[in-house]
Motif scaffolding. Sequence first.
Motif, PDB file in Angstrom:
ATOM      1  N   ALA A   1      -6.424  -4.380  11.170  1.00 50.05           N
ATOM      2  CA  ALA A   1      -6.702  -4.524   9.745  1.00 50.05           C
ATOM      3  C   ALA A   1      -6.231  -5.868   9.200  1.00 50.05           C
ATOM      4  CB  ALA A   1      -6.035  -3.390   8.973  1.00 50.05           C
TER       5      ALA A   1
ATOM      6  N   HIS B   1      -9.176   1.784   6.793  1.00 50.85           N
ATOM      7  CA  HIS B   1     -10.560   2.154   7.114  1.00 50.85           C
ATOM      8  C   HIS B   1     -11.537   1.109   6.568  1.00 50.85           C
ATOM      9  CE1 HIS B   1     -13.497   4.885   8.631  1.00 50.85           C
ATOM     10  NE2 HIS B   1     -14.112   4.956   7.468  1.00 50.85           N
ATOM     11  N   LYS B   2     -11.244   0.587   5.389  1.00 46.97           N
ATOM     12  CA  LYS B   2     -12.098  -0.449   4.782  1.00 46.97           C
ATOM     13  C   LYS B   2     -12.101  -1.729   5.622  1.00 46.97           C
ATOM     14  CE  LYS B   2     -10.636  -2.883   1.250  1.00 46.97           C
ATOM     15  NZ  LYS B   2     -10.148  -3.241  -0.087  1.00 46.97           N
ATOM     16  N   ARG B   3     -11.000  -1.991   6.307  1.00 45.08           N
ATOM     17  CA  ARG B   3     -10.861  -3.218   7.093  1.00 45.08           C
ATOM     18  C   ARG B   3     -11.276  -3.044   8.549  1.00 45.08           C
ATOM     19  NH1 ARG B   3      -7.172  -6.875   4.313  1.00 45.08           N
ATOM     20  NH2 ARG B   3      -6.687  -5.929   2.321  1.00 45.08           N
TER      21      ARG B   3
ATOM     22  N   TRP C   1       0.877  -1.174   0.000  1.00 43.87           N
ATOM     23  CA  TRP C   1       0.000   0.000   0.000  1.00 43.87           C
ATOM     24  C   TRP C   1       0.914   1.224   0.000  1.00 43.87           C
ATOM     25  CZ3 TRP C   1      -2.867  -2.035   4.906  1.00 43.87           C
ATOM     26  CH2 TRP C   1      -3.649  -3.130   4.563  1.00 43.87           C
TER      27      TRP C   1
ATOM     28  N   TYR D   1      -4.619   4.651   4.171  1.00 43.57           N
ATOM     29  CA  TYR D   1      -5.786   5.072   4.948  1.00 43.57           C
ATOM     30  C   TYR D   1      -7.038   4.342   4.458  1.00 43.57           C
ATOM     31  CZ  TYR D   1      -9.656   7.828   6.673  1.00 43.57           C
ATOM     32  OH  TYR D   1     -10.823   8.198   7.262  1.00 43.57           O
ATOM     33  N   ALA D   2      -7.225   4.280   3.158  1.00 49.82           N
ATOM     34  CA  ALA D   2      -8.415   3.636   2.596  1.00 49.82           C
ATOM     35  C   ALA D   2      -8.468   2.154   2.960  1.00 49.82           C
ATOM     36  CB  ALA D   2      -8.428   3.808   1.075  1.00 49.82           C
ATOM     37  N   GLU D   3      -7.342   1.471   2.876  1.00 51.53           N
ATOM     38  CA  GLU D   3      -7.314   0.038   3.200  1.00 51.53           C
ATOM     39  C   GLU D   3      -7.566  -0.198   4.684  1.00 51.53           C
ATOM     40  OE1 GLU D   3      -7.118  -2.691   1.378  1.00 51.53           O
ATOM     41  OE2 GLU D   3      -6.952  -1.631  -0.524  1.00 51.53           O
TER      42      GLU D   3
ATOM     43  N   ARG E   1      -3.863   5.504   0.036  1.00 51.21           N
ATOM     44  CA  ARG E   1      -4.214   4.086  -0.150  1.00 51.21           C
ATOM     45  C   ARG E   1      -4.160   3.352   1.187  1.00 51.21           C
ATOM     46  NH1 ARG E   1      -3.520  -0.198  -4.073  1.00 51.21           N
ATOM     47  NH2 ARG E   1      -4.577  -1.943  -3.085  1.00 51.21           N
TER      48      ARG E   1
END
Length: 103
Positions: free
Chosen positions: A63, A32-34, A21, A28-30, A26
């Motif tokens: 995560a 937060h998504k997890r 990542w 942060y997005a990964e 990217r």
Amino acid sequence: MLRQLEQWLRRRLRAVQWVHWKHGSRRYAELHKRGVWAEWAAKAASSAHGPWRLSHAKAVKIALPDAFFDSLGLPRLVVTERLNPPNRRMRTRMSGGVAGVRG
């Protein structure tokens, strides 16, 4: 000894994933998504520390838990559950008759 090796291996895999990542957005997005809170994800994604140090961070562990690596098929080096538990008698009846009724 095997438990320590397994912990090191999973930490190393978290560090490798962190490098994949590449950029903060990217990362942060990964995170937060997890399921990592937005504040924790932002702190980890904007951190200046290297991947090895961040692989031990709480946000990265949330995560990428051990269950994530289990789902990928990574075998465990240490078996935690007993394969053949000891046979023990279980008490199935209570003293005092049926439902407390005395006869």
